[in-house]
Design a protein around this motif. Sequence first.
Motif, PDB file in Angstrom:
ATOM      1  N   UNK A 102       0.867  -1.169   0.000  1.00 36.04           N
ATOM      2  CA  UNK A 102       0.000   0.000   0.000  1.00 36.04           C
ATOM      3  C   UNK A 102       0.909   1.227   0.000  1.00 36.04           C
ATOM      4  N   UNK A 103       0.689   2.094  -0.976  1.00 35.88           N
ATOM      5  CA  UNK A 103       1.448   3.330  -1.094  1.00 35.88           C
ATOM      6  C   UNK A 103       0.508   4.497  -0.857  1.00 35.88           C
ATOM      7  N   UNK A 104       1.050   5.612  -0.405  1.00 30.60           N
ATOM      8  CA  UNK A 104       0.248   6.811  -0.189  1.00 30.60           C
ATOM      9  C   UNK A 104       0.990   8.040  -0.662  1.00 30.60           C
ATOM     10  N   UNK A 109       6.139  10.164  -6.449  1.00 28.70           N
ATOM     11  CA  UNK A 109       5.494  10.788  -5.299  1.00 28.70           C
ATOM     12  C   UNK A 109       4.895   9.787  -4.303  1.00 28.70           C
ATOM     13  N   UNK A 110       4.830   8.513  -4.669  1.00 29.67           N
ATOM     14  CA  UNK A 110       4.202   7.506  -3.821  1.00 29.67           C
ATOM     15  C   UNK A 110       5.190   6.979  -2.787  1.00 29.67           C
ATOM     16  N   UNK A 111       4.761   6.895  -1.528  1.00 33.47           N
ATOM     17  CA  UNK A 111       5.576   6.373  -0.431  1.00 33.47           C
ATOM     18  C   UNK A 111       4.964   5.074   0.081  1.00 33.47           C
ATOM     19  N   UNK A 112       5.808   4.081   0.342  1.00 32.96           N
ATOM     20  CA  UNK A 112       5.339   2.804   0.874  1.00 32.96           C
ATOM     21  C   UNK A 112       4.813   2.995   2.289  1.00 32.96           C
ATOM     22  N   UNK A 113       3.559   2.574   2.518  1.00 31.17           N
ATOM     23  CA  UNK A 113       2.935   2.677   3.835  1.00 31.17           C
ATOM     24  C   UNK A 113       2.865   1.329   4.535  1.00 31.17           C
ATOM     25  N   UNK A 114       2.633   0.271   3.765  1.00 33.57           N
ATOM     26  CA  UNK A 114       2.478  -1.059   4.350  1.00 33.57           C
ATOM     27  C   UNK A 114       2.823  -2.125   3.322  1.00 33.57           C
TER      28      UNK A 114
END
Length: 57
Positions: A6-8, A18-23
């Motif tokens: 999951x990226x945010x 621009x997407x960062x790994x969240x989980x």
Amino acid sequence: MTVYRVFGTVKATPRDQDWELLEETTDPVAATHSAHESEGTFWRRLTEDGAVVLDRV
């Protein structure tokens, strides 16, 4: 084993960088639940083994 990520992003019109790994998880239910939360992000994206499953949730 399938890996879900999951990226945010906080950007309204995000680019790929621009997407960062969240989980990262192997549990599809937990990944889907996390993808539909909105706390701290503008958009979320769910991938399954690197392929986008849900984009801009």
